[in-house]
Scaffold this active site. Structure first.
Site, short mmCIF file in Angstrom:
data_model
loop_
_atom_site.label_atom_id
_atom_site.label_comp_id
_atom_site.label_asym_id
_atom_site.label_seq_id
_atom_site.Cartn_x
_atom_site.Cartn_y
_atom_site.Cartn_z
N LEU A 189 88.09 19.35 -6.51
CA LEU A 189 88.75 20.34 -7.35
C LEU A 189 89.55 19.74 -8.51
CD1 LEU A 189 89.92 22.86 -4.62
CD2 LEU A 189 87.72 22.69 -5.81
N GLN A 190 89.74 18.42 -8.49
CA GLN A 190 90.44 17.74 -9.59
C GLN A 190 89.61 17.76 -10.87
OE1 GLN A 190 88.88 14.51 -10.08
NE2 GLN A 190 90.36 13.26 -11.21
N LYS A 204 77.93 24.29 -2.59
CA LYS A 204 78.27 24.27 -4.01
C LYS A 204 77.41 25.24 -4.81
CE LYS A 204 80.36 19.71 -4.57
NZ LYS A 204 80.28 18.40 -5.26
N CYS A 306 82.21 7.63 -8.70
CA CYS A 306 83.57 8.15 -8.90
C CYS A 306 84.40 8.06 -7.62
CB CYS A 306 83.50 9.60 -9.36
SG CYS A 306 82.82 9.81 -11.02
N CYS A 363 57.25 1.47 -23.37
CA CYS A 363 57.81 2.23 -22.25
C CYS A 363 56.70 2.69 -21.32
CB CYS A 363 58.58 3.44 -22.78
SG CYS A 363 59.23 4.51 -21.47
N CYS A 366 56.94 7.04 -21.68
CA CYS A 366 56.77 7.87 -22.88
C CYS A 366 56.01 7.19 -24.01
CB CYS A 366 58.11 8.38 -23.37
SG CYS A 366 59.12 7.14 -24.23
#
Length: 408
Positions: A189-190, A204, A306, A363, A366
């Site tokens: 909730l932060q 969620k 995080c 690549c 792509c």
């Protein structure tokens, strides 16, 4: 002696050149800017193809958005050819040098059997809800109708997905899909502002649906309560117009990137770390893809999540809002996206830095060779970049080794 209406009309006809509907119809595309000066209710009943709507009441305020070049040809029309004469006089006073009025107006156009367009009509409630969008020429009723018919997929209902989901819903993006398999935790909730304390412990996807529909009840929320993996990615992204990547693992980013390129779906990518964030838009074949940028992930010790390294709560909020902004531009087809550009944000310095990017001609996803390989059913293998490729240390942990081919 004061002039009568007949005098004013006669004066306008003497000053303003008139053209017939047939002459307007015969003009090559782009030869003149066509402006409908009727009221909104009249515009909704039909209008000339490609015309701009600027009602006579707002002609002085809004004409420059439709016709910025005052020396370029402008043709105005109304219902019967009178209001457009007076509006043309106004433009002449404003310095427009090549203004004409269509004789007979829209009635004459329809009477001649010429083609016209009928815009999508919004409900009274929608007109009120999206009234500020309708005032913007680049959006208007047609753009709003396009948003209402659009589908956006959010990978994650966390710190990035929370603000993005709320603003996409507020903007009227008709269908919002959410991929998330987690439950709301107090520590979320932060920064994950779509969730609330009373929904701790709930899924969620369901918590996000409640918040989205509380803000805008007409938005359809599609909950994908599962982890995005290679086995389900094609199914999850099918049918969406744009994808907002809020994932926090490199494996998921690569899986999403490869599937989105193959499906031709733009991906708005963002990631955050402590006080820093980065953002770009991957538009298949118009700019680099994620593998062009980061062919290989960094070692785990250089990319803590995080939950290990922490993050200032407002940083994912800022990046999530920028994701929503990019998504709206993609859906509306307006402005310049971040395709081919990487935006870095430093919250401590309140500083944005932009890096130019380009597609990697080698690549495995792509490049032209990769596209041809997919057509023949023999995809190229994903190879890693050499050891001399540097890490993007401006936002430690946000990315892997930056491909030398992708750095402009």
């Amino acid at each position: 002696m004061p002039k009568s209406y007949a005098d004013l009309l006669r004066e306008a006809r003497d000053q303003i050149r008139e053209v017939t509907p047939q002459e307007v119809d015969a003009l090559p595309p782009g030869a003149a800017t066509i402006v409908d000066v009727r009221e909104a209710s009249e515009w909704e009943q039909g209008h000339l193809p490609g015309a701009h709507h600027v009602s006579k009441s707002y002609i002085e305020q809004q004409i420059e958005a439709a016709a910025p070049d005052r020396d370029a040809p402008v043709i105005l029309y109304c219902a019967g050819g009178v209001r457009s004469l007076f509006a043309a006089q106004t433009l002449t006073c404003m310095g427009y040098t090549d203004v004409a009025s269509m004789s007979g107006g829209f009635q004459a156009w329809k009477g001649a059997g010429l083609d016209f367009e009928t815009p999508v009509v919004l409900s009274a409630e929608q007109k009120q809800r999206y009234s500020r969008h309708l005032l913007i020429p680049e959006v208007g009723s047609e753009g709003q109708a396009k948003l209402l018919g659009s589908k956006a997929l959010l990978i994650g209902a966390g710190g990035l997905g929370s603000p993005a989901a709320l603003y996409l819903a507020a903007a009227g993006v008709g269908t919002i899909g959410i991929v998330d398999f987690d439950v709301v935790d107090l520590s979320n909730l932060q920064r994950q502002i779509i969730h609330t304390s009373d929904r701790v412990g709930e899924r969620k996807t369901e918590s996000a649906r409640v918040a989205i529909n509380a803000l805008n009840p007409e938005i359809k929320v599609v909950a994908h309560e599962e982890m995005l993996v290679a086995a389900n990615v094609e199914r999850l992204i099918a049918g969406y117009d744009v994808i907002l990547d809020g994932t926090d693992t490199f494996e998921t980013r690569y899986i999403l990137n490869d599937a989105a390129v193959a499906a031709g779906i733009p991906v708005i990518h963002a990631s955050v770390f402590r006080f820093e964030g980065q953002l770009t838009t991957f538009v298949p074949y118009e700019g680099p893809c994620y593998r062009c940028l980061y062919p290989t992930p960094p070692p785990p010790e250089l990319a803590p999540g995080c939950s290990v390294a922490g993050v200032l709560g407002v940083v994912p909020g800022i990046l999530g809002l920028l994701q929503a902004n990019e998504a709206l531009k993609v859906l509306l087809g307006i402005g310049q996206t971040l395709a081919g550009r990487l935006l870095l944000f430093d919250a401590l310095e309140t500083e944005f830095t932009e890096l130019k990017l380009r597609r990697d001609p080698n690549c495995p996803v792509c490049s032209d060779a990769a596209v041809e390989a997919r057509k023949t059913g023999r995809p190229l293998s994903v190879s890693n970049v050499g050891e001399d490729a540097p890490f993007l240390l401006t936002s430690t942990g946000l990315a892997g080794k930056v491909s030398p081919e992708a750095r402009a």
